[in-house]
Design a protein around this motif. Structure first.
Motif, PDB file in Angstrom:
ATOM      1  N   VAL A 199      23.672   4.349  46.988  1.00 43.26           N
ATOM      2  CA  VAL A 199      23.180   4.152  45.633  1.00 43.26           C
ATOM      3  C   VAL A 199      22.323   5.346  45.249  1.00 43.26           C
ATOM      4  O   VAL A 199      21.411   5.734  45.986  1.00 43.26           O
ATOM      5  CB  VAL A 199      22.362   2.855  45.505  1.00 43.26           C
ATOM      6  N   LEU A 200      22.659   5.941  44.118  1.00 46.95           N
ATOM      7  CA  LEU A 200      21.880   7.076  43.621  1.00 46.95           C
ATOM      8  C   LEU A 200      21.091   6.630  42.396  1.00 46.95           C
ATOM      9  O   LEU A 200      21.579   5.843  41.596  1.00 46.95           O
ATOM     10  CB  LEU A 200      22.809   8.225  43.216  1.00 46.95           C
ATOM     11  N   VAL A 201      19.880   7.135  42.281  1.00 49.79           N
ATOM     12  CA  VAL A 201      19.097   6.861  41.081  1.00 49.79           C
ATOM     13  C   VAL A 201      18.896   8.181  40.346  1.00 49.79           C
ATOM     14  O   VAL A 201      18.419   9.156  40.922  1.00 49.79           O
ATOM     15  CB  VAL A 201      17.743   6.218  41.415  1.00 49.79           C
ATOM     16  N   LEU A 202      19.303   8.187  39.096  1.00 47.13           N
ATOM     17  CA  LEU A 202      19.207   9.391  38.292  1.00 47.13           C
ATOM     18  C   LEU A 202      17.911   9.339  37.487  1.00 47.13           C
ATOM     19  O   LEU A 202      17.615   8.342  36.832  1.00 47.13           O
ATOM     20  CB  LEU A 202      20.413   9.449  37.349  1.00 47.13           C
ATOM     21  N   GLU A 203      17.133  10.425  37.586  1.00 50.06           N
ATOM     22  CA  GLU A 203      15.907  10.457  36.791  1.00 50.06           C
ATOM     23  C   GLU A 203      15.602  11.895  36.423  1.00 50.06           C
ATOM     24  O   GLU A 203      15.726  12.798  37.263  1.00 50.06           O
ATOM     25  CB  GLU A 203      14.762   9.846  37.592  1.00 50.06           C
ATOM     26  N   ASN A 204      15.177  12.097  35.204  1.00 49.11           N
ATOM     27  CA  ASN A 204      14.858  13.434  34.698  1.00 49.11           C
ATOM     28  C   ASN A 204      15.985  14.428  34.974  1.00 49.11           C
ATOM     29  O   ASN A 204      15.748  15.583  35.321  1.00 49.11           O
ATOM     30  CB  ASN A 204      13.559  13.963  35.319  1.00 49.11           C
ATOM     31  N   GLY A 205      17.199  13.962  34.869  1.00 47.46           N
ATOM     32  CA  GLY A 205      18.335  14.862  34.973  1.00 47.46           C
ATOM     33  C   GLY A 205      18.708  15.264  36.384  1.00 47.46           C
ATOM     34  O   GLY A 205      19.515  16.174  36.578  1.00 47.46           O
TER      35      GLY A 205
END
Lengths: 245, 285
Positions: A199-205
């Motif tokens: 699972v990847l969490v995308l934040e601030n690009g």
């Protein structure tokens, strides 16, 4: 890097380097790097506006590859969207066979529809399908192309809870059977943990969190470890759970 | 406790829906048992009967308006002598050639403007300007340009038909859901495939509405065009009858115009039902 010709997997690795996308002054993806192993199942989480859909659109080549970025993508790619996006003026099998060359287009479409359990709806108009049936048609349309990269853009968000459970099982079965490198964009943490190996969490690009899910399948909410993962991911998304487990 | 009883089922029938469902059953025994389609014909029939009665009572002079029975008799007579069929053929010929030209031009221009930005820039602005012109006001110019033969009549019909087709097909093409186009592109359709499988079928419902407008407009143009020094056609029949105060023949002519319009409309609706069988309103499980 050449795609791996591993006969065990109908898939190749996905490699993204330095992907930056700006809309005006707004930087949506900021030098993002991403590697997906052949045949892996990955979930991409992120708050709304975090650039999940932009990333997926770039991987689907719906948007042009920006300058300075390097993309090695398994091909062919297939996408299932949140809305099934079926052509209402074509029957179910014609929708699945859309763009397939040759005479056996129909039989291939019918085989794919059988796999998603829609043999009885082959000649139906999309307007007569239930939400779950329409989404299964969209899955059949994606699968019939034998994709090596399968992108799922919140495909179950609009379905009711019971249908969603059935669709989860179907997607896992199809993934095991066909083995494409699969990336599902979702904002449902439970869905991500139930389906994906990673699972990847995308934040601030950028990828802010990269969590391996090593729970045995089939997974259940009650599994030990599920709650911990869930809490960790929700924390990464900025949601603090008040009640401690 | 009482609250839980008031709400019968989780997804269930709201009280309002249940009441609606009960209504027709309660009201139907009192109604006439004529099917709804026939019921619509009752009031027009009554009006015609009143007209006939007024004519017979001498309330309406024949030179003002002939009685329905006289109109029917004249229609029959004109048909038997072959006069009506021959004029009808002339009028039909004008409408069909005008429609053929007008619809083709409208479709061609809409495709050019709808499928390319450059085409839109070139075609759309003049079309939008021209469409604000009441095209029937062009009759004097047309007479100067094309004389008083068949050409100005057909040109007028063509002009009347072209604009509705252009406008609806253009907006239909532009109104196709971009998400569908995007999905079809992912699944490997090239530009030709997109136009054939996505854009044109998506624009068809709107284009068929335009075709209905075009037909209506074509009949209207025909009526006006046939006032221009015609020597044949329904319009000539009417003008000729005016000279002799034959209101019965005038009404026959009007009826023929009306029937032609109705027939054309029914034809397009039939096409719609065939071509748009996929639409939710037409789909039956």
């Amino acid at each position: 890097m050449a795609p791996a010709n591993n006969p065990a997997h109908n898939a190749a690795p996905l490699r993204v380097r330095n992907l930056t996308r700006r809309f005006g002054a707004n930087t949506v993806l900021d030098g993002l790097d991403l590697d997906l192993a052949p045949g892996s199942f990955t979930a991409l989480l992120g708050r709304s506006g975090s650039g999940k859909s932009t990333l997926l659109r770039t991987l689907a080549e719906l948007d042009p590859v920006p300058k300075g970025a390097r993309l090695d993508l398994p091909r062919p790619v297939a996408v299932a969207f949140q809305e099934p996006r079926l052509l209402p003026w074509k029957t179910v099998w014609q929708n699945v066979a859309l763009g397939l060359p040759g005479r056996e287009a129909r039989s291939r479409a019918e085989a794919a529809l059988e796999e998603v359990g829609l043999s009885h709806r082959v000649e139906a108009w999309p307007a007569t399908l239930s939400g779950g049936e329409a989404q299964r048609t969209a899955l059949a349309r994606a699968l019939v192309r034998s994709p090596r990269l399968l992108l799922l853009d919140e495909p179950f968000a609009a379905l009711d809870a019971l249908t969603r459970i059935r669709m989860h099982a179907l997607v896992l079965e199809l993934w095991r059977h066909h083995g494409p490198t699969t990336l599902i964009v979702t904002h449902d943490v439970d869905e991500a943990v139930l389906l994906a190996d990673r699972v990847l969490v995308l934040e601030n690009g950028r990828i802010a969190e990269d969590v391996a899910v090593e729970l045995p399948r089939p997974r259940r909410h009650a599994d030990p470890g599920f709650a911990a993962l869930r809490r960790q991911l929700l924390g990464a998304l900025g949601v603090a759970l008040e009640e401690a487990a | 406790m009482s609250d839980t009883q008031a709400v019968p089922a989780p997804h269930g029938l709201l009280p309002g829906r249940a009441a609606e469902a009960g209504l027709p059953a309660a009201a139907s025994p009192r109604r006439l048992t004529l099917p709804p389609r026939l019921r619509r014909f009752i009031s027009p029939l009554v009006l015609v009967l009143l007209w006939q009665a007024a004519s017979m009572a001498g309330l309406i002079a024949p030179r003002t308006l002939a009685a329905p029975s006289t109109v029917l008799a004249s229609a029959w007579e004109l048909t038997l002598t072959g006069e009506l069929p021959s004029h009808l053929l002339v009028s039909l010929g004008r409408v069909l050639s005008g429609l053929g030209i007008g619809v083709s031009a409208g479709v061609a221009l809409a495709l050019v403007a709808g499928l390319s930005r450059r085409g839109e820039e070139i075609v759309d602005a003049p079309m939008q300007m021209l469409r604000t012109l009441p095209f029937l006001a062009l009759v004097p110019l047309f007479i100067l340009w094309f004389g008083i033969g068949e050409t100005p009549k057909i040109a007028l019909v063509a002009l009347g038909a072209a604009f509705p087709v252009y406008l609806t097909l253009f907006s239909g093409i532009r109104g196709v859901d971009p998400k569908l186009v995007e999905a079809a592109r992912i699944f490997g359709l090239d530009r030709r495939g997109l136009i054939r499988h996505v854009i044109l079928p998506g624009a068809l419902p709107s284009a068929l509405v335009g075709l209905r407008y075009a037909l209506g407009s074509a009949w209207l143009s025909l009526v006006i065009a046939e006032q221009i020094n015609a020597t044949a056609g329904i319009g000539f029949l009417i003008n000729d009858a005016r000279e002799f105060l034959r209101t019965d023949v005038i009404v026959v002519g009007l009826l023929v115009y009306a029937l032609l319009g109705l027939g054309a409309d029914a034809l397009v609706r039939l096409v719609e039902r065939r071509a748009l069988a996929w639409r939710p309103s037409l789909v039956k499980e």
